[in-house]
Design a protein around this motif. Structure first.
Motif, PDB file in Angstrom:
ATOM      1  N   LEU A   1       0.803  -1.214   0.000  1.00 39.32           N
ATOM      2  CA  LEU A   1       0.000   0.000   0.000  1.00 39.32           C
ATOM      3  C   LEU A   1       0.836   1.265   0.000  1.00 39.32           C
ATOM      4  O   LEU A   1       0.357   2.318  -0.389  1.00 39.32           O
ATOM      5  CB  LEU A   1      -0.933   0.015   1.227  1.00 39.32           C
ATOM      6  CG  LEU A   1      -2.135  -0.925   1.171  1.00 39.32           C
ATOM      7  CD1 LEU A   1      -2.892  -0.851   2.474  1.00 39.32           C
ATOM      8  CD2 LEU A   1      -3.039  -0.570   0.024  1.00 39.32           C
ATOM      9  N   GLY A   2       2.082   1.198   0.459  1.00 38.49           N
ATOM     10  CA  GLY A   2       2.891   2.400   0.567  1.00 38.49           C
ATOM     11  C   GLY A   2       2.366   3.301   1.657  1.00 38.49           C
ATOM     12  O   GLY A   2       2.272   2.908   2.814  1.00 38.49           O
ATOM     13  N   ASN A   3       2.018   4.554   1.314  1.00 42.06           N
ATOM     14  CA  ASN A   3       1.511   5.513   2.288  1.00 42.06           C
ATOM     15  C   ASN A   3      -0.010   5.565   2.338  1.00 42.06           C
ATOM     16  O   ASN A   3      -0.570   6.464   2.966  1.00 42.06           O
ATOM     17  CB  ASN A   3       2.054   6.911   1.967  1.00 42.06           C
ATOM     18  CG  ASN A   3       3.543   6.998   2.173  1.00 42.06           C
ATOM     19  OD1 ASN A   3       4.090   6.318   3.031  1.00 42.06           O
ATOM     20  ND2 ASN A   3       4.208   7.830   1.385  1.00 42.06           N
ATOM     21  N   ARG A   4      -0.664   4.630   1.676  1.00 44.60           N
ATOM     22  CA  ARG A   4      -2.120   4.656   1.669  1.00 44.60           C
ATOM     23  C   ARG A   4      -2.684   3.935   2.891  1.00 44.60           C
ATOM     24  O   ARG A   4      -2.003   3.181   3.570  1.00 44.60           O
ATOM     25  CB  ARG A   4      -2.648   4.028   0.382  1.00 44.60           C
ATOM     26  CG  ARG A   4      -2.396   4.878  -0.851  1.00 44.60           C
ATOM     27  CD  ARG A   4      -2.759   4.123  -2.111  1.00 44.60           C
ATOM     28  NE  ARG A   4      -1.846   3.013  -2.355  1.00 44.60           N
ATOM     29  CZ  ARG A   4      -1.959   2.159  -3.356  1.00 44.60           C
ATOM     30  NH1 ARG A   4      -2.963   2.281  -4.205  1.00 44.60           N
ATOM     31  NH2 ARG A   4      -1.088   1.197  -3.519  1.00 44.60           N
ATOM     32  N   SER A   5      -3.974   4.161   3.132  1.00 49.40           N
ATOM     33  CA  SER A   5      -4.615   3.607   4.313  1.00 49.40           C
ATOM     34  C   SER A   5      -4.838   2.107   4.164  1.00 49.40           C
ATOM     35  O   SER A   5      -5.124   1.602   3.079  1.00 49.40           O
ATOM     36  CB  SER A   5      -5.956   4.311   4.546  1.00 49.40           C
ATOM     37  OG  SER A   5      -6.667   3.702   5.592  1.00 49.40           O
ATOM     38  N   SER A   6      -4.687   1.382   5.287  1.00 42.44           N
ATOM     39  CA  SER A   6      -4.901  -0.066   5.281  1.00 42.44           C
ATOM     40  C   SER A   6      -6.200  -0.461   5.985  1.00 42.44           C
ATOM     41  O   SER A   6      -6.597  -1.616   5.922  1.00 42.44           O
ATOM     42  CB  SER A   6      -3.722  -0.765   5.974  1.00 42.44           C
ATOM     43  OG  SER A   6      -3.559  -0.281   7.299  1.00 42.44           O
ATOM     44  N   ARG A   7      -6.848   0.487   6.655  1.00 40.60           N
ATOM     45  CA  ARG A   7      -8.096   0.161   7.363  1.00 40.60           C
ATOM     46  C   ARG A   7      -9.186  -0.227   6.373  1.00 40.60           C
ATOM     47  O   ARG A   7      -9.930  -1.186   6.599  1.00 40.60           O
ATOM     48  CB  ARG A   7      -8.534   1.362   8.202  1.00 40.60           C
ATOM     49  CG  ARG A   7      -9.816   1.139   8.982  1.00 40.60           C
ATOM     50  CD  ARG A   7     -10.141   2.354   9.804  1.00 40.60           C
ATOM     51  NE  ARG A   7      -9.072   2.679  10.737  1.00 40.60           N
ATOM     52  CZ  ARG A   7      -9.081   3.752  11.515  1.00 40.60           C
ATOM     53  NH1 ARG A   7     -10.096   4.604  11.446  1.00 40.60           N
ATOM     54  NH2 ARG A   7      -8.078   3.978  12.343  1.00 40.60           N
ATOM     55  N   HIS A   8      -9.295   0.484   5.281  1.00 37.91           N
ATOM     56  CA  HIS A   8     -10.300   0.172   4.265  1.00 37.91           C
ATOM     57  C   HIS A   8     -10.040  -1.201   3.656  1.00 37.91           C
ATOM     58  O   HIS A   8     -10.980  -1.976   3.420  1.00 37.91           O
ATOM     59  CB  HIS A   8     -10.274   1.256   3.185  1.00 37.91           C
ATOM     60  CG  HIS A   8     -11.174   0.992   2.026  1.00 37.91           C
ATOM     61  ND1 HIS A   8     -12.535   1.113   2.087  1.00 37.91           N
ATOM     62  CD2 HIS A   8     -10.891   0.586   0.755  1.00 37.91           C
ATOM     63  CE1 HIS A   8     -13.066   0.815   0.921  1.00 37.91           C
ATOM     64  NE2 HIS A   8     -12.091   0.485   0.090  1.00 37.91           N
ATOM     65  N   VAL A   9      -8.774  -1.533   3.425  1.00 38.52           N
ATOM     66  CA  VAL A   9      -8.432  -2.830   2.834  1.00 38.52           C
ATOM     67  C   VAL A   9      -8.839  -3.964   3.773  1.00 38.52           C
ATOM     68  O   VAL A   9      -9.420  -4.967   3.338  1.00 38.52           O
ATOM     69  CB  VAL A   9      -6.922  -2.895   2.529  1.00 38.52           C
ATOM     70  CG1 VAL A   9      -6.531  -4.284   2.049  1.00 38.52           C
ATOM     71  CG2 VAL A   9      -6.551  -1.858   1.487  1.00 38.52           C
ATOM     72  N   MET A  10      -8.550  -3.811   5.055  1.00 35.04           N
ATOM     73  CA  MET A  10      -8.864  -4.874   6.005  1.00 35.04           C
ATOM     74  C   MET A  10     -10.378  -5.087   6.121  1.00 35.04           C
ATOM     75  O   MET A  10     -10.840  -6.231   6.184  1.00 35.04           O
ATOM     76  CB  MET A  10      -8.271  -4.543   7.368  1.00 35.04           C
ATOM     77  CG  MET A  10      -6.751  -4.596   7.419  1.00 35.04           C
ATOM     78  SD  MET A  10      -6.095  -6.217   6.971  1.00 35.04           S
ATOM     79  CE  MET A  10      -6.870  -7.234   8.224  1.00 35.04           C
ATOM     80  N   SER A  11     -11.133  -4.000   6.164  1.00 35.40           N
ATOM     81  CA  SER A  11     -12.585  -4.161   6.302  1.00 35.40           C
ATOM     82  C   SER A  11     -13.183  -4.840   5.066  1.00 35.40           C
ATOM     83  O   SER A  11     -14.022  -5.750   5.196  1.00 35.40           O
ATOM     84  CB  SER A  11     -13.237  -2.790   6.519  1.00 35.40           C
ATOM     85  OG  SER A  11     -12.986  -1.936   5.418  1.00 35.40           O
ATOM     86  N   ARG A  12     -12.755  -4.453   3.869  1.00 37.14           N
ATOM     87  CA  ARG A  12     -13.268  -5.084   2.655  1.00 37.14           C
ATOM     88  C   ARG A  12     -12.781  -6.532   2.534  1.00 37.14           C
ATOM     89  O   ARG A  12     -13.524  -7.407   2.075  1.00 37.14           O
ATOM     90  CB  ARG A  12     -12.824  -4.284   1.431  1.00 37.14           C
ATOM     91  CG  ARG A  12     -13.525  -2.938   1.279  1.00 37.14           C
ATOM     92  CD  ARG A  12     -14.984  -3.145   0.889  1.00 37.14           C
ATOM     93  NE  ARG A  12     -15.694  -1.879   0.742  1.00 37.14           N
ATOM     94  CZ  ARG A  12     -15.743  -1.165  -0.368  1.00 37.14           C
ATOM     95  NH1 ARG A  12     -15.090  -1.573  -1.440  1.00 37.14           N
ATOM     96  NH2 ARG A  12     -16.427  -0.034  -0.424  1.00 37.14           N
ATOM     97  N   ALA A  13     -11.535  -6.789   2.941  1.00 33.28           N
ATOM     98  CA  ALA A  13     -11.008  -8.156   2.871  1.00 33.28           C
ATOM     99  C   ALA A  13     -11.766  -9.094   3.812  1.00 33.28           C
ATOM    100  O   ALA A  13     -12.018 -10.260   3.467  1.00 33.28           O
ATOM    101  CB  ALA A  13      -9.522  -8.166   3.211  1.00 33.28           C
ATOM    102  N   ASP A  14     -12.149  -8.596   4.978  1.00 33.72           N
ATOM    103  CA  ASP A  14     -12.937  -9.422   5.899  1.00 33.72           C
ATOM    104  C   ASP A  14     -14.302  -9.762   5.302  1.00 33.72           C
ATOM    105  O   ASP A  14     -14.799 -10.895   5.456  1.00 33.72           O
ATOM    106  CB  ASP A  14     -13.110  -8.694   7.234  1.00 33.72           C
ATOM    107  CG  ASP A  14     -11.801  -8.570   7.997  1.00 33.72           C
ATOM    108  OD1 ASP A  14     -10.853  -9.317   7.670  1.00 33.72           O
ATOM    109  OD2 ASP A  14     -11.717  -7.716   8.902  1.00 33.72           O
TER     110      ASP A  14
END
Length: 339
Positions: free
Chosen positions: A306-319
């Motif tokens: 992700l680099g400097n991008r947010s990971s919270r959105h990725v985790m919620s969608r991945a779940d």
């Protein structure tokens, strides 16, 4: 040196006060023209960035006549400014090492116009980040380059300290410094937020991995219990790599692209693709634990890229994708049992 205690610069104050009083008694003063409105707005903008106890350092060969500038400051609400003077670079650096100033006003020929870049460099190297305004009577390209290199404002005016634009340049220098400080603070806060989100994502991934291990203990309950006389191992759960799970070669890349699309678009129109890949995983006879472990590996790869991008959105969608995948996988196995 306080302006109020400076007897040398009080000679023009009485004349300026008489002029202001005559202007206030004029009949035309009751009606403000558009120019007066813009001037009032400009003064309001000045007062928003110039503090009441404004401290400024003049640097010039001769003592400046700053009465007019002080009265302009007083007109915008800066009633107690402290205006000090340094006659050369050595005296200026000594004052900067002992005091802090809101702004520096430097006459361009204090050390010769061609050495002004070295003077600005010495100021910045000494750790002084105060706004700087260079005042020059004539245009000079080297001065312009030095001002751009060391983040200083350049005022070109034959009037020098008496230029009516001097206060505007001081205000702009303060405003630019405020923007830089706000930008730096936002960068620091954004970096801290990203670090917190990465830590949170790593914690969630670890929790989901521990859930996978707990699922494996349900399948192999005897493997978790140490034999008599044998010290308990750090990890008695048998490890099964994803290469041993016999995943078809085309599934990892396809699932990785599906996960990326799901993170960006959500479930939306991806229901058919999810069902299709769930049928492929069921046809490969993968257990729910193996599918979830494979899913976590793909999520970890995306989070690390992700680099400097947010990971919270990725985790919620991945779940959400993992939940939907488990539901379709269970339905596929239920259909196979019914057949």
């Amino acid at each position: 040196m306080n302006v109020q205690d400076d007897e040398h610069n009080q000679t023009g104050a009485a004349a300026f006060a008489d002029f202001a009083e005559r202007q206030s008694r004029s009949p035309q003063s009751d009606r403000l023209s558009p120019t007066d409105d813009s001037q009032a707005s400009s003064e309001q903008n000045h007062s928003s960035v110039i503090p009441p106890r404004f401290r400024l350092l003049f640097v010039s060969n001769q003592r400046p006549e700053w009465v007019g500038f002080a009265l302009r400051l007083d007109a915008i609400g800066c009633e107690e400014p402290r205006l000090e003077w340094a006659s050369n670079a050595e005296e200026m650096l000594k004052l900067l090492s002992n005091h802090s100033y809101d702004c520096l006003l430097i006459q361009a020929d204090v050390e010769g116009r061609h050495n002004c870049g070295e003077l600005l460099q010495a100021i910045r190297v000494s750790g002084c980040d105060e706004p700087i305004v260079l005042v020059s009577p004539v245009p000079d390209d080297r001065l312009a380059l030095a001002a751009c290199e060391f983040q200083a404002e350049l005022l070109v005016s034959p009037a020098g300290w008496d230029s009516p634009a001097l206060l505007d340049y001081v205000q702009r220098a303060l405003w630019v410094q405020q923007l830089q400080e706000d930008h730096h603070r936002l960068q620091v806060e954004n970096h801290r937020r990203l670090v917190r989100e990465r830590d949170e994502a790593e914690r969630l991934l670890n929790q989901q991995r521990s859930m996978v291990e707990q699922l494996q203990t349900l399948v192999y309950p005897g493997e978790f219990e140490p034999s008599a006389g044998e010290a308990p191992a750090e990890q008695s759960v048998p490890e099964v790599s994803m290469s041993d799970a016999q995943i078809p070669a085309d599934i990892p890349e396809y699932y990785h692209e599906l996960l990326r699309t799901y993170v960006i678009m959500g479930s939306g129109s991806l229901k058919d693709e999810i069902i299709q890949i769930a049928e492929l995983l069921a046809a490969a006879r993968l257990t729910s634990r193996q599918v979830l472990e494979f899913h976590l590996e793909c999520v970890e790869t995306i989070v690390r890229g992700l680099g400097n991008r947010s990971s919270r959105h990725v985790m919620s969608r991945a779940d959400l994708l993992a939940l939907e995948m488990m539901v379709h996988l269970g339905e596929c196995y239920q259909k196979r049992l019914s057949e």
